[in-house]
Write an enzyme that holds these catalytic residues in place. Sequence first.
Site, PDB file in Angstrom:
ATOM      1  N   CYS A  57      -3.759  -6.805 -12.035  1.00 12.32           N
ATOM      2  CA  CYS A  57      -3.714  -5.469 -11.419  1.00 12.32           C
ATOM      3  C   CYS A  57      -4.309  -4.487 -12.433  1.00 12.32           C
ATOM      4  O   CYS A  57      -3.663  -4.167 -13.438  1.00 12.32           O
ATOM      5  CB  CYS A  57      -2.287  -5.076 -11.041  1.00 12.32           C
ATOM      6  SG  CYS A  57      -2.225  -3.436 -10.268  1.00 12.32           S
ATOM      7  N   HIS A  91     -11.270 -11.583  -4.903  1.00 14.25           N
ATOM      8  CA  HIS A  91     -11.798 -10.462  -4.118  1.00 14.25           C
ATOM      9  C   HIS A  91     -13.009 -10.898  -3.302  1.00 14.25           C
ATOM     10  O   HIS A  91     -13.817 -11.695  -3.758  1.00 14.25           O
ATOM     11  CB  HIS A  91     -12.257  -9.325  -5.044  1.00 14.25           C
ATOM     12  CG  HIS A  91     -11.132  -8.560  -5.651  1.00 14.25           C
ATOM     13  ND1 HIS A  91     -10.626  -7.408  -5.101  1.00 14.25           N
ATOM     14  CD2 HIS A  91     -10.396  -8.807  -6.764  1.00 14.25           C
ATOM     15  CE1 HIS A  91      -9.637  -6.959  -5.845  1.00 14.25           C
ATOM     16  NE2 HIS A  91      -9.464  -7.790  -6.869  1.00 14.25           N
ATOM     17  N   GLU A 109      -5.705  -4.397   0.082  1.00 11.15           N
ATOM     18  CA  GLU A 109      -5.172  -5.302  -0.935  1.00 11.15           C
ATOM     19  C   GLU A 109      -4.311  -6.409  -0.332  1.00 11.15           C
ATOM     20  O   GLU A 109      -3.453  -6.138   0.521  1.00 11.15           O
ATOM     21  CB  GLU A 109      -4.320  -4.522  -1.936  1.00 11.15           C
ATOM     22  CG  GLU A 109      -5.131  -3.669  -2.872  1.00 11.15           C
ATOM     23  CD  GLU A 109      -4.310  -3.216  -4.057  1.00 11.15           C
ATOM     24  OE1 GLU A 109      -3.377  -3.939  -4.467  1.00 11.15           O
ATOM     25  OE2 GLU A 109      -4.600  -2.125  -4.574  1.00 11.15           O
ATOM     26  N   CYS A 128      -8.009   0.541  -6.172  1.00 11.21           N
ATOM     27  CA  CYS A 128      -7.711  -0.807  -6.670  1.00 11.21           C
ATOM     28  C   CYS A 128      -8.601  -1.060  -7.889  1.00 11.21           C
ATOM     29  O   CYS A 128      -9.833  -1.119  -7.764  1.00 11.21           O
ATOM     30  CB  CYS A 128      -7.967  -1.846  -5.582  1.00 11.21           C
ATOM     31  SG  CYS A 128      -7.681  -3.533  -6.139  1.00 11.21           S
ATOM     32  N   GLY A 133     -10.377  -4.336  -7.697  1.00 11.64           N
ATOM     33  CA  GLY A 133     -11.370  -4.217  -6.616  1.00 11.64           C
ATOM     34  C   GLY A 133     -12.597  -3.473  -7.109  1.00 11.64           C
ATOM     35  O   GLY A 133     -13.736  -3.832  -6.784  1.00 11.64           O
TER      36      GLY A 133
HETATM   37  N1  LIG Z   1      -3.090  -6.812  -4.453  1.00 12.44           N
HETATM   38  C1  LIG Z   1      -3.642  -7.434  -5.617  1.00 12.44           C
HETATM   39  C2  LIG Z   1      -2.889  -7.068  -6.885  1.00 12.44           C
HETATM   40  C3  LIG Z   1      -2.947  -5.607  -7.234  1.00 12.44           C
HETATM   41  C4  LIG Z   1      -4.352  -5.080  -7.555  1.00 12.44           C
HETATM   42  C5  LIG Z   1      -4.290  -3.674  -8.072  1.00 12.44           C
HETATM   43  N2  LIG Z   1      -3.807  -2.673  -7.228  1.00 12.44           N
HETATM   44  C6  LIG Z   1      -5.405  -3.260  -8.996  1.00 12.44           C
HETATM   45  O1  LIG Z   1      -5.441  -2.052  -9.360  1.00 12.44           O
HETATM   46  O2  LIG Z   1      -6.168  -4.103  -9.438  1.00 12.44           O
HETATM   47  C7  LIG Z   1      -3.624  -8.952  -5.462  1.00 12.44           C
HETATM   48  O3  LIG Z   1      -2.788  -9.485  -4.724  1.00 12.44           O
HETATM   49  O4  LIG Z   1      -4.451  -9.620  -6.099  1.00 12.44           O
END
Ligand SMILES: N[C@@H](CCC[C@H](N)C(=O)O)C(=O)O
Length: 266
Positions: A73, A149, A197, A206, A209
């Site tokens: 994250c 991703h 997400e 994100c 992301g």
């Molecule tokens: N939802 C993501 C984990 C969280 C990512 C985050 N918000 C970021 O800032 O990178 C997952 O399940 O991989």
Amino acid sequence: MATTFHKMHGLGNDFVIFDAREADVPLDAARVRLLADRHRGIGCDQLIRLSPSDKADLLMDIWNADGGEAEACGNAARCVAALTGAKTIDSAGGLLEAEAGDDSVSITLPPPRFQWDEIPIADPMDTAPVPMAWDVLEGADAVNVGNPHLVFFVDDADAVALGEIGPQIEHDPAFPERINVNVAEVRDGRLKLRTFERGAGLTEACGTGACASAVAAIRRKLLASPVAVDMPGGSLTIHWAPGDPIVMQGAATHVFTGEVDLEALR
Ligand SMILES: N[C@@H](CCC[C@H](N)C(=O)O)C(=O)O
């Protein structure tokens, strides 16, 4: 018994952070779902627990709001560095380096991975792009930056019904560990990004992301490093060259420190 937590956000992507380096903070999927619930709990996109590490200044465990665990994250890593001053952070997605400045925090993530089994995808296939389509979305690049991703380059990121199509893609059996879904638009030499997400849905920003999308844009020669990524909650700058680690830079905000009785959550 009251347990202290810190509410923080990175560009509106918000976290409840427990520091369990001195005393254990027992968490499981059900408790995480309650804490993350914006009506019954404190409310957050991700829940973070810090514990001791023999490889780094601390270990960061990450849970999504749905109770599932995540490997990485980016926004939370910046918040943790700002909160604790940690210069190295161990995580399931790899070892991160951190440098906290006055207004922003830089995090260095391990080099991205692109092979189908590193994403992971269920069957062997190309990943730049993946030969799959979901309604109007097709031709995504798959990138693992510690977590998985998909990045779709589109003409108009706001026009994509991401809240509706995101869950279909996240849960497609092609992705055995599910996947984060990004729609990216190249505009005025910058990247405009929206992310659905895994385990949290649409978020304001994100970090991983942004890293995955900038990497995909650089590989496609759509943009050159550093890439400015604009998300609904704010902007990040991403530096990357092929074969290198990724450097992400942006704000981290402390909202408040509070206490919660974990046993009393229902
Ligand atoms: N939802 C993501 C984990 C969280 C990512 C985050 N918000 C970021 O800032 O990178 C997952 O399940 O991989």
